[in-house]
Design a protein around this motif. Sequence first.
Motif, PDB file in Angstrom:
ATOM      1  N   PHE A 306      67.918  87.264  58.354  1.00 30.20           N
ATOM      2  CA  PHE A 306      67.554  88.621  58.772  1.00 30.20           C
ATOM      3  C   PHE A 306      68.121  89.610  57.756  1.00 30.20           C
ATOM      4  CE2 PHE A 306      68.113  92.334  61.759  1.00 30.20           C
ATOM      5  CZ  PHE A 306      66.756  92.591  61.873  1.00 30.20           C
ATOM      6  N   PRO A 307      67.277  90.151  56.849  1.00 30.39           N
ATOM      7  CA  PRO A 307      67.776  90.962  55.729  1.00 30.39           C
ATOM      8  C   PRO A 307      68.345  92.322  56.106  1.00 30.39           C
ATOM      9  CG  PRO A 307      65.372  90.948  55.753  1.00 30.39           C
ATOM     10  CD  PRO A 307      65.812  89.963  56.802  1.00 30.39           C
ATOM     11  N   TRP A 308      68.111  92.769  57.345  1.00 34.64           N
ATOM     12  CA  TRP A 308      68.569  94.110  57.731  1.00 34.64           C
ATOM     13  C   TRP A 308      69.751  94.060  58.684  1.00 34.64           C
ATOM     14  CZ3 TRP A 308      63.342  92.643  57.971  1.00 34.64           C
ATOM     15  CH2 TRP A 308      62.592  93.046  56.857  1.00 34.64           C
ATOM     16  N   ILE A 309      70.506  92.978  58.629  1.00 33.01           N
ATOM     17  CA  ILE A 309      71.624  92.799  59.555  1.00 33.01           C
ATOM     18  C   ILE A 309      72.690  93.878  59.394  1.00 33.01           C
ATOM     19  CG2 ILE A 309      72.946  91.240  58.056  1.00 33.01           C
ATOM     20  CD1 ILE A 309      72.561  91.113  61.918  1.00 33.01           C
ATOM     21  N   ASP A 310      72.774  94.478  58.195  1.00 32.52           N
ATOM     22  CA  ASP A 310      73.783  95.531  57.976  1.00 32.52           C
ATOM     23  C   ASP A 310      73.606  96.713  58.926  1.00 32.52           C
ATOM     24  OD1 ASP A 310      75.042  94.115  56.038  1.00 32.52           O
ATOM     25  OD2 ASP A 310      74.246  95.235  54.353  1.00 32.52           O
ATOM     26  N   ASN A 311      72.415  96.874  59.475  1.00 29.94           N
ATOM     27  CA  ASN A 311      72.188  97.955  60.431  1.00 29.94           C
ATOM     28  C   ASN A 311      72.831  97.665  61.782  1.00 29.94           C
ATOM     29  OD1 ASN A 311      70.124  99.995  59.186  1.00 29.94           O
ATOM     30  ND2 ASN A 311      69.388  97.968  58.613  1.00 29.94           N
ATOM     31  N   TYR A 312      73.189  96.394  62.028  1.00 28.96           N
ATOM     32  CA  TYR A 312      73.692  95.974  63.334  1.00 28.96           C
ATOM     33  C   TYR A 312      75.182  95.636  63.331  1.00 28.96           C
ATOM     34  CZ  TYR A 312      68.686  95.436  64.272  1.00 28.96           C
ATOM     35  OH  TYR A 312      67.345  95.670  64.421  1.00 28.96           O
ATOM     36  N   ILE A 313      75.721  95.334  62.157  1.00 27.48           N
ATOM     37  CA  ILE A 313      77.143  95.011  62.098  1.00 27.48           C
ATOM     38  C   ILE A 313      77.965  96.302  62.088  1.00 27.48           C
ATOM     39  CG2 ILE A 313      76.725  92.844  60.850  1.00 27.48           C
ATOM     40  CD1 ILE A 313      77.664  94.235  58.318  1.00 27.48           C
ATOM     41  N   ILE A 314      79.265  96.169  62.326  1.00 26.78           N
ATOM     42  CA  ILE A 314      80.148  97.336  62.251  1.00 26.78           C
ATOM     43  C   ILE A 314      80.436  97.577  60.774  1.00 26.78           C
ATOM     44  CG2 ILE A 314      82.337  98.356  62.973  1.00 26.78           C
ATOM     45  CD1 ILE A 314      82.301  96.278  65.304  1.00 26.78           C
ATOM     46  N   SER A 315      79.914  98.684  60.251  1.00 27.63           N
ATOM     47  CA  SER A 315      80.001  98.975  58.823  1.00 27.63           C
ATOM     48  C   SER A 315      81.251  99.767  58.480  1.00 27.63           C
ATOM     49  CB  SER A 315      78.763  99.765  58.379  1.00 27.63           C
ATOM     50  OG  SER A 315      77.586  99.054  58.684  1.00 27.63           O
ATOM     51  N   THR A 316      81.637  99.670  57.222  1.00 29.72           N
ATOM     52  CA  THR A 316      82.764 100.440  56.699  1.00 29.72           C
ATOM     53  C   THR A 316      82.252 101.347  55.595  1.00 29.72           C
ATOM     54  OG1 THR A 316      84.211  98.548  57.097  1.00 29.72           O
ATOM     55  CG2 THR A 316      85.075 100.302  55.685  1.00 29.72           C
ATOM     56  N   ARG A 317      82.679 102.586  55.631  1.00 26.02           N
ATOM     57  CA  ARG A 317      82.300 103.494  54.548  1.00 26.02           C
ATOM     58  C   ARG A 317      83.517 104.325  54.151  1.00 26.02           C
ATOM     59  NH1 ARG A 317      78.367 107.701  57.895  1.00 26.02           N
ATOM     60  NH2 ARG A 317      80.027 108.970  58.839  1.00 26.02           N
ATOM     61  N   GLY A 318      83.459 104.886  52.952  1.00 26.77           N
ATOM     62  CA  GLY A 318      84.581 105.669  52.445  1.00 26.77           C
ATOM     63  C   GLY A 318      85.478 104.827  51.557  1.00 26.77           C
ATOM     64  N   THR A 319      86.578 105.408  51.124  1.00 25.00           N
ATOM     65  CA  THR A 319      87.521 104.734  50.238  1.00 25.00           C
ATOM     66  C   THR A 319      88.866 104.555  50.934  1.00 25.00           C
ATOM     67  OG1 THR A 319      88.180 106.875  49.305  1.00 25.00           O
ATOM     68  CG2 THR A 319      86.420 105.675  48.179  1.00 25.00           C
ATOM     69  N   TYR A 320      89.770 103.890  50.265  1.00 25.91           N
ATOM     70  CA  TYR A 320      91.090 103.617  50.843  1.00 25.91           C
ATOM     71  C   TYR A 320      91.753 104.910  51.301  1.00 25.91           C
ATOM     72  CZ  TYR A 320      95.920 102.078  51.296  1.00 25.91           C
ATOM     73  OH  TYR A 320      97.173 101.813  51.781  1.00 25.91           O
ATOM     74  N   GLY A 321      92.229 104.890  52.532  1.00 28.53           N
ATOM     75  CA  GLY A 321      92.909 106.071  53.071  1.00 28.53           C
ATOM     76  C   GLY A 321      91.993 106.989  53.859  1.00 28.53           C
ATOM     77  N   VAL A 322      90.672 106.906  53.598  1.00 28.52           N
ATOM     78  CA  VAL A 322      89.715 107.756  54.327  1.00 28.52           C
ATOM     79  C   VAL A 322      88.530 106.918  54.816  1.00 28.52           C
ATOM     80  CG1 VAL A 322      90.279 109.966  53.259  1.00 28.52           C
ATOM     81  CG2 VAL A 322      88.703 108.413  52.104  1.00 28.52           C
ATOM     82  N   LYS A 323      88.796 105.696  55.207  1.00 24.70           N
ATOM     83  CA  LYS A 323      87.728 104.813  55.671  1.00 24.70           C
ATOM     84  C   LYS A 323      87.276 105.186  57.085  1.00 24.70           C
ATOM     85  CE  LYS A 323      88.546 100.702  52.864  1.00 24.70           C
ATOM     86  NZ  LYS A 323      88.823  99.247  52.883  1.00 24.70           N
ATOM     87  N   GLU A 324      85.998 104.911  57.338  1.00 21.05           N
ATOM     88  CA  GLU A 324      85.426 105.121  58.664  1.00 21.05           C
ATOM     89  C   GLU A 324      84.655 103.870  59.062  1.00 21.05           C
ATOM     90  OE1 GLU A 324      84.561 109.890  58.904  1.00 21.05           O
ATOM     91  OE2 GLU A 324      83.046 108.615  57.971  1.00 21.05           O
ATOM     92  N   TYR A 325      84.542 103.645  60.375  1.00 21.37           N
ATOM     93  CA  TYR A 325      83.889 102.446  60.883  1.00 21.37           C
ATOM     94  C   TYR A 325      82.856 102.841  61.934  1.00 21.37           C
ATOM     95  CZ  TYR A 325      88.114 100.464  58.806  1.00 21.37           C
ATOM     96  OH  TYR A 325      89.122 100.141  57.931  1.00 21.37           O
ATOM     97  N   GLY A 326      81.692 102.178  61.889  1.00 20.08           N
ATOM     98  CA  GLY A 326      80.656 102.478  62.868  1.00 20.08           C
ATOM     99  C   GLY A 326      79.452 101.563  62.719  1.00 20.08           C
TER     100      GLY A 326
END
Length: 337
Positions: A306-326
Amino acid sequence: MSPQVITETLYALMVQQKKTVSEIVLLTTAEGKAKLVELDFVSQLKSMCKAYNLECPKFELEKDVLVAKEETVELSDIRTDRDNQLFPNMIMDLIRNKTNDNNTRLHCSIAGGRKTMSIAMAYALSLFGRKDDKLSHVLVSKEFENSKKFYPENKSEDKQIVLANVPFVRLREKLPLLKEYPRATYTEFVSLTQQEINNMVVLPQLIVDRSNHTIEIAGKKITLPPFNFAVYNFFLEKGTFVRGEKYLNQKDAELLWKIYNQYAVSKGHIEKAKATWFKNQRVEIGVLVKSISQIKRRMRSTFTDFPWIDNYIISTRGTYGVKEYGILIEKSKIISK
């Protein structure tokens, strides 16, 4: 060729709907511009505003009447394929520029022009229109149309004018190409939009079975341990990204604890959780990061095709110290049972 549609539309907006119109811009041909002069449109506009005690919108014939040109020659009509490129390009530029100003709200009328002009207006507004921008067509009775009047002069005539709102699809926030190609022409946008739509993927629903602790996507299921299932549901319920500071804020920690209590298998597990990750009613972000990694590995190993699984997993964005999860998936795609 019927400038009455302008004052009729303004009448519907300013008198019937009691809205303020601060500026008028007309898109027409050289013949249309000549007709405005011939019928003394400016005087008719001022007369209507005086009759109904309205503040007259800003309008000057030389500045606010836009006519498409072939080099320096204004188009007299919209008939050829070339005309149907030049005029839509002018409409596209106007709507794009006006909607870039957050202090404006547009009311676009498709009355009075060639049908191809109306189509171009509607498409430009579909691409760039914002939440409060409107599209309309003014409708008048045959009796009032034959009178050649520019606006109603009594209650009987007032009832003969109706402003019909035209619904349209707003693509502004859904198509990145609008920002990527800031100077594209109408024809280019038609092609680019079609390419974008052709590449769009309809994501399947995410089915969350709360009683069995399962997640299902496109017919495949995984079962998660109670805590991981609670963490996944925490992010689904949040619907927004969570800041990765040392501890969850109190509100989020309480929400996670409330969700976990629904899925803990025994009182002993709850007591153990109180002594470990929910100690002193605080939750370290590291506890969530570990769970997120476990969930991610499980989902990637299961939904391998399933190539679009990244839409369903808990993603991480941002850099060290200012990371966000959703989780990126839209709430409309989530089914809970």
